[in-house]
Design an enzyme around this catalytic site. Sequence first.
Site, PDB file in Angstrom:
ATOM      1  N   LYS A  22       0.845  -1.209   0.000  1.00  0.00           N
ATOM      2  CA  LYS A  22       0.000   0.000   0.000  1.00  0.00           C
ATOM      3  C   LYS A  22       0.879   1.256   0.000  1.00  0.00           C
ATOM      4  O   LYS A  22       0.678   2.168  -0.792  1.00  0.00           O
ATOM      5  CB  LYS A  22      -0.894   0.005   1.239  1.00  0.00           C
ATOM      6  CG  LYS A  22      -1.536   1.349   1.547  1.00  0.00           C
ATOM      7  CD  LYS A  22      -2.432   1.322   2.770  1.00  0.00           C
ATOM      8  CE  LYS A  22      -1.705   1.514   4.056  1.00  0.00           C
ATOM      9  NZ  LYS A  22      -1.476   2.908   4.463  1.00  0.00           N
ATOM     10  N   ASN A  23       1.886   1.286   0.875  1.00  0.00           N
ATOM     11  CA  ASN A  23       2.676   2.514   1.055  1.00  0.00           C
ATOM     12  C   ASN A  23       3.723   2.724  -0.022  1.00  0.00           C
ATOM     13  O   ASN A  23       4.405   3.751  -0.030  1.00  0.00           O
ATOM     14  CB  ASN A  23       3.306   2.549   2.456  1.00  0.00           C
ATOM     15  CG  ASN A  23       2.239   2.754   3.525  1.00  0.00           C
ATOM     16  OD1 ASN A  23       1.076   3.037   3.198  1.00  0.00           O
ATOM     17  ND2 ASN A  23       2.607   2.592   4.779  1.00  0.00           N
ATOM     18  N   ARG A  92      -5.121  10.748   4.204  1.00  0.00           N
ATOM     19  CA  ARG A  92      -4.134  11.819   4.293  1.00  0.00           C
ATOM     20  C   ARG A  92      -3.011  11.648   3.270  1.00  0.00           C
ATOM     21  O   ARG A  92      -2.342  12.606   2.903  1.00  0.00           O
ATOM     22  CB  ARG A  92      -3.574  11.924   5.694  1.00  0.00           C
ATOM     23  CG  ARG A  92      -3.007  10.617   6.211  1.00  0.00           C
ATOM     24  CD  ARG A  92      -2.364  10.814   7.554  1.00  0.00           C
ATOM     25  NE  ARG A  92      -1.236  11.693   7.417  1.00  0.00           N
ATOM     26  CZ  ARG A  92      -1.247  12.967   7.748  1.00  0.00           C
ATOM     27  NH1 ARG A  92      -2.345  13.499   8.229  1.00  0.00           N
ATOM     28  NH2 ARG A  92      -0.189  13.715   7.579  1.00  0.00           N
ATOM     29  N   CYS A 116      -4.800  12.648  12.453  1.00  0.00           N
ATOM     30  CA  CYS A 116      -5.590  11.415  12.371  1.00  0.00           C
ATOM     31  C   CYS A 116      -5.504  10.782  13.750  1.00  0.00           C
ATOM     32  O   CYS A 116      -4.931  11.347  14.679  1.00  0.00           O
ATOM     33  CB  CYS A 116      -5.060  10.515  11.271  1.00  0.00           C
ATOM     34  SG  CYS A 116      -3.544   9.708  11.732  1.00  0.00           S
ATOM     35  N   ARG A 121       0.497  14.762  12.796  1.00  0.00           N
ATOM     36  CA  ARG A 121       1.044  14.460  11.463  1.00  0.00           C
ATOM     37  C   ARG A 121       1.075  15.699  10.556  1.00  0.00           C
ATOM     38  O   ARG A 121       0.434  15.758   9.515  1.00  0.00           O
ATOM     39  CB  ARG A 121       0.266  13.316  10.815  1.00  0.00           C
ATOM     40  CG  ARG A 121       0.330  12.059  11.665  1.00  0.00           C
ATOM     41  CD  ARG A 121      -0.405  10.903  11.068  1.00  0.00           C
ATOM     42  NE  ARG A 121       0.340  10.323   9.937  1.00  0.00           N
ATOM     43  CZ  ARG A 121      -0.128   9.287   9.224  1.00  0.00           C
ATOM     44  NH1 ARG A 121      -1.305   8.786   9.508  1.00  0.00           N
ATOM     45  NH2 ARG A 121       0.579   8.795   8.206  1.00  0.00           N
ATOM     46  N   PRO A 122       1.793  16.728  10.949  1.00  0.00           N
ATOM     47  CA  PRO A 122       1.901  17.944  10.130  1.00  0.00           C
ATOM     48  C   PRO A 122       2.659  17.672   8.821  1.00  0.00           C
ATOM     49  O   PRO A 122       3.266  16.608   8.659  1.00  0.00           O
ATOM     50  CB  PRO A 122       2.688  18.894  11.020  1.00  0.00           C
ATOM     51  CG  PRO A 122       3.466  18.025  11.925  1.00  0.00           C
ATOM     52  CD  PRO A 122       2.613  16.812  12.167  1.00  0.00           C
ATOM     53  N   ASP A 124       4.803  20.225   7.564  1.00  0.00           N
ATOM     54  CA  ASP A 124       5.711  21.383   7.487  1.00  0.00           C
ATOM     55  C   ASP A 124       6.986  21.086   6.709  1.00  0.00           C
ATOM     56  O   ASP A 124       7.512  21.944   5.983  1.00  0.00           O
ATOM     57  CB  ASP A 124       6.056  21.885   8.902  1.00  0.00           C
ATOM     58  CG  ASP A 124       6.684  20.786   9.742  1.00  0.00           C
ATOM     59  OD1 ASP A 124       5.971  19.803  10.055  1.00  0.00           O
ATOM     60  OD2 ASP A 124       7.887  20.849  10.050  1.00  0.00           O
ATOM     61  N   GLN A 125       7.474  19.853   6.803  1.00  0.00           N
ATOM     62  CA  GLN A 125       8.723  19.527   6.092  1.00  0.00           C
ATOM     63  C   GLN A 125       8.495  19.472   4.574  1.00  0.00           C
ATOM     64  O   GLN A 125       9.354  19.846   3.791  1.00  0.00           O
ATOM     65  CB  GLN A 125       9.266  18.173   6.585  1.00  0.00           C
ATOM     66  CG  GLN A 125       9.577  18.160   8.071  1.00  0.00           C
ATOM     67  CD  GLN A 125      10.740  19.081   8.432  1.00  0.00           C
ATOM     68  OE1 GLN A 125      11.832  18.964   7.867  1.00  0.00           O
ATOM     69  NE2 GLN A 125      10.487  20.009   9.318  1.00  0.00           N
ATOM     70  N   ASP A 306       4.815   0.819  12.142  1.00  0.00           N
ATOM     71  CA  ASP A 306       3.620   0.134  11.630  1.00  0.00           C
ATOM     72  C   ASP A 306       3.530  -1.309  12.091  1.00  0.00           C
ATOM     73  O   ASP A 306       2.531  -1.969  11.816  1.00  0.00           O
ATOM     74  CB  ASP A 306       3.607   0.180  10.095  1.00  0.00           C
ATOM     75  CG  ASP A 306       3.383   1.582   9.584  1.00  0.00           C
ATOM     76  OD1 ASP A 306       3.549   1.808   8.381  1.00  0.00           O
ATOM     77  OD2 ASP A 306       3.069   2.464  10.406  1.00  0.00           O
ATOM     78  N   ILE A 328       7.766   7.478  16.961  1.00  0.00           N
ATOM     79  CA  ILE A 328       7.409   8.161  15.710  1.00  0.00           C
ATOM     80  C   ILE A 328       6.125   8.973  15.853  1.00  0.00           C
ATOM     81  O   ILE A 328       6.071  10.142  15.486  1.00  0.00           O
ATOM     82  CB  ILE A 328       7.258   7.146  14.550  1.00  0.00           C
ATOM     83  CG1 ILE A 328       8.510   6.273  14.425  1.00  0.00           C
ATOM     84  CG2 ILE A 328       6.917   7.867  13.254  1.00  0.00           C
ATOM     85  CD1 ILE A 328       9.761   7.015  14.004  1.00  0.00           C
ATOM     86  N   ARG A 398      -8.609  -0.578   4.823  1.00  0.00           N
ATOM     87  CA  ARG A 398      -7.755   0.431   4.180  1.00  0.00           C
ATOM     88  C   ARG A 398      -6.383  -0.147   3.844  1.00  0.00           C
ATOM     89  O   ARG A 398      -5.708   0.333   2.951  1.00  0.00           O
ATOM     90  CB  ARG A 398      -7.569   1.621   5.129  1.00  0.00           C
ATOM     91  CG  ARG A 398      -8.833   2.412   5.389  1.00  0.00           C
ATOM     92  CD  ARG A 398      -8.501   3.693   6.117  1.00  0.00           C
ATOM     93  NE  ARG A 398      -7.351   4.307   5.473  1.00  0.00           N
ATOM     94  CZ  ARG A 398      -6.528   5.148   6.111  1.00  0.00           C
ATOM     95  NH1 ARG A 398      -6.731   5.449   7.365  1.00  0.00           N
ATOM     96  NH2 ARG A 398      -5.490   5.682   5.488  1.00  0.00           N
TER      97      ARG A 398
END
Length: 421
Positions: A22-23, A92, A116, A121-122, A124-125, A306, A328, A398
Amino acid sequence: MDSIRIIGGSRLEGRVPISGAKNAALPILCAALLSDGDHVFRNVPELEDIRTLAELLRQLNQEVEFGGGVFRVKGRAVEAPVAPYELVKKMRASVLVLGPLVARYGEAIVSLPGGCAIGARPIDQHLKGLELMGAKIDLTHGNVHVKVPRGRLTAAEIVFDIPTVTGTENLMCAAALAEGRTTLVNAAREPEVEELARVLNKMGANVVGAGTDMIVIDGVEELDPVDHAIMPDRIEAGTYMVAAAMTHGDVLVDGVTFEHLEAVAAKLRAAGVEVEREDSGVRVARRGPLRAVDVTTAPHPGFPTDMQAQFMVLMCAAEGQSRITETIFENRFMHVPELNRMGADIDIHGRTATITGVPKLQGANVMATDLRASASLIIAGLVAEGETEVRRVYHLDRGYEHIERKLAGLGANIRRVKGSL
Ligand code: EPZ
């Protein structure tokens, strides 16, 4: 909403096929926006997140067909580079269209992904990198509006404050069409980042160093469509490895790359589980008692966040006390209250959970809260006394393709109940 019912007590035995990752698929499908023409992606898992992304690409004027594990995109010019709230709030990872859209069209409007269940989980980077490449960022009305005044991004040296997987992926895509040489320092090293780099290079990009913490991208004028088969899902594989160990099973987890699971394999072996590399995958068996093992999650190649919830369940059956520290995400222990309702003995102090092994878990009605927490509840149900019903399994759908079918194929007493509370 569907739920999954399990009667505990079956040993898992046999072979389980692993689906596409998925990722890896999510950033790769977004990268299709970098070129027109006919893209073909194979071994794409039939997951809710993939269907959501197909919808987003269609809204961006791409022609998408998805069926039988094949995801076809007829890339066409985007009229309005906008990713709306309705889709971003569902997933997201939609933020992954940002880099490709800005690289190709010099503009994008993407709804800010809210937090979430597992954390704020911003992004900004992601935005810092685009600014360094010449983009102007406006945060208005819950959207991030990115615009490149000169039309085309220019290369930059970008040093991430922390390794970010989708941040690295977004900026790799942005740099692929930027003018000049971009360097990403303190980049994420996940295998999914390497897979995206392979796809970008097949499209004609120049990406070097993916899989290390420094990635160099020489921008090109344009890219070509690609035909690519997605790599296997290491987190799905790790989940079945833990399920096999939990049930005193003996399972061949088929089609997974062992190198992607070294940290998980090492911790399973330390706990007394047999983990053997086979030609086509990994064989996991457990015959004796489990030893308590401490784990601290970390960016790849460390122990993956995960896999934290899944490993925690295993430690509920170990002899002695183990400590699991989640570094994390700030709120990734939501499986703990539900596991304690099943008779586990887990205490949380800040970012560390202390697990004291117990002889048995009891079946119960439990609620899924996020993708990997749901998987841990399923694993608990496999060994709990009596029946466990996991509700709101849309969280599971998901990220796990046909999980109840795959577990039933290994001998679990498990079934999906349509439309229960
Ligand atoms: C990816 O999320 C994965 N999702 C997650 O998998 C995974 O848990 C995570 O990487 C960590 O490995 C996809 O690849 C689609 P990050 P991502 O940016 O990229 C902070 C699953 O279960 N951060 O690497 O969103 C962030 O808050 C999902 O399949 C910033 O502060 O994660 C977190 O604390 C869940 N600013 C840390 O960095 C930023 O701009 C790592 O996040 C970006 C991130």
